[in-house]
Scaffold this motif. Structure first.
Motif, PDB file in Angstrom:
ATOM      1  N   ALA A   1       6.493 -19.430  -2.196  1.00  0.00           N
ATOM      2  CA  ALA A   1       6.923 -20.723  -1.672  1.00  0.00           C
ATOM      3  C   ALA A   1       7.075 -20.642  -0.168  1.00  0.00           C
ATOM      4  CB  ALA A   1       8.243 -21.142  -2.314  1.00  0.00           C
TER       5      ALA A   1
ATOM      6  N   THR B   1       1.700  -9.557  -6.103  1.00  0.00           N
ATOM      7  CA  THR B   1       0.629 -10.547  -6.156  1.00  0.00           C
ATOM      8  C   THR B   1      -0.421 -10.170  -5.113  1.00  0.00           C
ATOM      9  OG1 THR B   1       2.121 -12.324  -6.869  1.00  0.00           O
ATOM     10  CG2 THR B   1       0.051 -12.987  -5.858  1.00  0.00           C
TER      11      THR B   1
ATOM     12  N   THR C   1      11.878 -28.144  -3.743  1.00  0.00           N
ATOM     13  CA  THR C   1      10.889 -28.437  -4.779  1.00  0.00           C
ATOM     14  C   THR C   1      11.307 -29.590  -5.672  1.00  0.00           C
ATOM     15  OG1 THR C   1      11.873 -26.738  -6.207  1.00  0.00           O
ATOM     16  CG2 THR C   1       9.995 -26.093  -4.847  1.00  0.00           C
TER      17      THR C   1
ATOM     18  N   GLN D   1      -4.184 -19.208  -2.423  1.00  0.00           N
ATOM     19  CA  GLN D   1      -3.605 -20.280  -1.616  1.00  0.00           C
ATOM     20  C   GLN D   1      -3.243 -19.716  -0.249  1.00  0.00           C
ATOM     21  OE1 GLN D   1      -0.636 -22.796  -3.499  1.00  0.00           O
ATOM     22  NE2 GLN D   1      -1.296 -22.143  -5.536  1.00  0.00           N
TER      23      GLN D   1
ATOM     24  N   GLU E   1      13.771 -14.259  -9.770  1.00  0.00           N
ATOM     25  CA  GLU E   1      13.224 -15.009 -10.907  1.00  0.00           C
ATOM     26  C   GLU E   1      14.311 -15.582 -11.801  1.00  0.00           C
ATOM     27  OE1 GLU E   1      10.440 -12.290 -12.661  1.00  0.00           O
ATOM     28  OE2 GLU E   1       8.890 -12.756 -11.163  1.00  0.00           O
TER      29      GLU E   1
ATOM     30  N   THR F   1      10.930 -21.538 -11.824  1.00  0.00           N
ATOM     31  CA  THR F   1       9.685 -22.294 -11.631  1.00  0.00           C
ATOM     32  C   THR F   1       8.850 -21.771 -10.476  1.00  0.00           C
ATOM     33  OG1 THR F   1      10.766 -23.913 -10.163  1.00  0.00           O
ATOM     34  CG2 THR F   1      10.810 -24.369 -12.538  1.00  0.00           C
ATOM     35  N   LEU F   2       9.272 -20.666  -9.839  1.00  0.00           N
ATOM     36  CA  LEU F   2       8.525 -20.123  -8.702  1.00  0.00           C
ATOM     37  C   LEU F   2       7.142 -19.669  -9.151  1.00  0.00           C
ATOM     38  CD1 LEU F   2       8.730 -19.344  -5.685  1.00  0.00           C
ATOM     39  CD2 LEU F   2       9.508 -17.090  -6.441  1.00  0.00           C
ATOM     40  N   SER F   3       6.100 -20.092  -8.430  1.00  0.00           N
ATOM     41  CA  SER F   3       4.726 -19.755  -8.798  1.00  0.00           C
ATOM     42  C   SER F   3       4.329 -18.398  -8.251  1.00  0.00           C
ATOM     43  CB  SER F   3       3.764 -20.812  -8.253  1.00  0.00           C
ATOM     44  OG  SER F   3       3.613 -20.672  -6.844  1.00  0.00           O
ATOM     45  N   GLN F   4       3.180 -17.888  -8.719  1.00  0.00           N
ATOM     46  CA  GLN F   4       2.656 -16.612  -8.237  1.00  0.00           C
ATOM     47  C   GLN F   4       2.391 -16.637  -6.745  1.00  0.00           C
ATOM     48  OE1 GLN F   4       3.382 -14.205 -10.628  1.00  0.00           O
ATOM     49  NE2 GLN F   4       1.411 -13.335 -10.075  1.00  0.00           N
ATOM     50  N   ALA F   5       2.107 -17.840  -6.220  1.00  0.00           N
ATOM     51  CA  ALA F   5       1.811 -17.962  -4.791  1.00  0.00           C
ATOM     52  C   ALA F   5       3.073 -18.010  -3.942  1.00  0.00           C
ATOM     53  CB  ALA F   5       0.974 -19.225  -4.537  1.00  0.00           C
TER      54      ALA F   5
ATOM     55  N   ASP G   1      -2.576 -15.639  -4.334  1.00  0.00           N
ATOM     56  CA  ASP G   1      -3.008 -16.424  -5.487  1.00  0.00           C
ATOM     57  C   ASP G   1      -3.983 -17.528  -5.059  1.00  0.00           C
ATOM     58  OD1 ASP G   1      -3.014 -16.814  -8.243  1.00  0.00           O
ATOM     59  OD2 ASP G   1      -1.484 -18.383  -8.131  1.00  0.00           O
TER      60      ASP G   1
END
Length: 315
Positions: free
Chosen positions: A146, A112, A196, A96, A135, A140-144, A94
């Protein structure tokens, strides 16, 4: 089904080792493009059930790419936890980029767009788990994904449990493998939620852990409710609700989650094989078989009887 295999590229013709490695890694993880030497040297230790995979690998330099087209053609529906043992890995998802070393672990989505590369002598562990189980615990886990610390706290505990699961790979059954893997998912979620959280709520994070521990220890009680949790812990119900809201859940959802986890462990445990599915449901805190069966299928993608049958076959 539970299997443990050791696979080595040097057992194949030197000119075919690169293609063999591509095929093996793609079958374990998902289809990807590779840039590596034709005479690639690598070893895989692979333990897996129908639900989880745990891989330790050693290898030479390579670049792995999973494109949007790959994902459209071959969606995988899984997350991977990468825990380097030696060397460093460059991971881009993503847009990053992160450098992953033995001091950290990376939780990544296999659906991803990904670029991953490492040099010679790299070694890592990869734990592959169903997307829905991640999930549901980490909304709140992003596409990128952790990156989590492995040097202390919950991250260190995750590494220790994964290492123990590898060491005992030949001594455990498939149902035991799945049961421990379920708990690793729980620990990863706890580590992520702790890492987080804002620094100002570190104390509150401890309260969430206390709530989870109390619910887990008392999930079998059919009278357990959010109000009971609050009373037993000496807090107000509103306070308990506020703590759980920060991690995307509610008292009733957490109680149901822990009851389902308890029922799954019992269905996989040979010591409970004399108990019917209905008895397991009631002893795990559920008051209604239909509610239990529907919730179980949503959470684990199979019927309670399927879990018991698989445990019997692997036991």
């Amino acid at each position: 089904m539970y299997s443990v295999d050791t696979l080595r590229s040097n057992e194949h013709d030197q000119r075919e080792r690169g293609d063999w490695w591509r095929d093996q890694v793609s079958s374990i993880h998902c289809p990807m493009a590779f840039s590596l030497a034709d005479s690639y040297q690598g070893t895989l230790q692979h333990q897996h059930s129908d639900t989880y995979q745990l891989v330790r690998w050693w290898g030479e330099a390579e670049v792995l790419t999973r494109t949007a087209a790959d994902i459209r053609r071959h969606p995988h529906g899984a997350y991977e936890l990468l825990i380097p043992v030696r060397g460093e890995l460059i991971l881009e998802q993503d847009r990053q980029e992160a450098t992953i070393t033995p001091a950290v672990m990376a939780l990544t989505s296999l659906d991803t767009v990904t670029d991953l590369r490492h040099g010679d002598g790299f070694s890592s562990v990869a734990f592959v788990m169903p997307r829905d189980r991640i999930e549901a615990r980490m909304p709140t886990l992003s596409q990128a994904g952790a990156v989590l610390d492995t040097t202390s706290g919950l991250g260190r505990i995750v590494v220790d449990v994964v290492s123990s699961l590898r060491r005992e790979r030949h001594e455990i059954t498939g149902s035991q493998f799945d049961a421990i893997a379920d708990r690793i998912v729980d620990l990863v979620a706890l580590a992520y939620n702790a890492d987080t959280a804002a620094p100002s709520i570190d104390v509150q994070e401890g309260l969430v852990i206390a709530i989870r521990r109390f619910v887990r220890e008392n999930a079998h009680d059919p009278n357990l409710t959010g109000a009971v949790v609050a009373t037993r812990l000496g807090w107000s119900l509103r306070h308990v609700q506020a703590q759980l809201q920060r991690i995307g859940t509610t008292p009733s959802d957490l109680i149901r989650e822990e009851r389902l986890a308890l029922a799954r462990l019992r269905l996989q445990d040979g010591g409970w094989s004399h108990q019917s599915v209905t008895q397991v449901a009631y002893s795990s805190g559920f008051g209604d078989l239909s509610t239990f069966s529907n919730a179980y299928r949503r959470a684990f993608g199979e019927r309670p009887s399927d879990t018991r049958s698989a445990a019997s076959e692997n036991g």
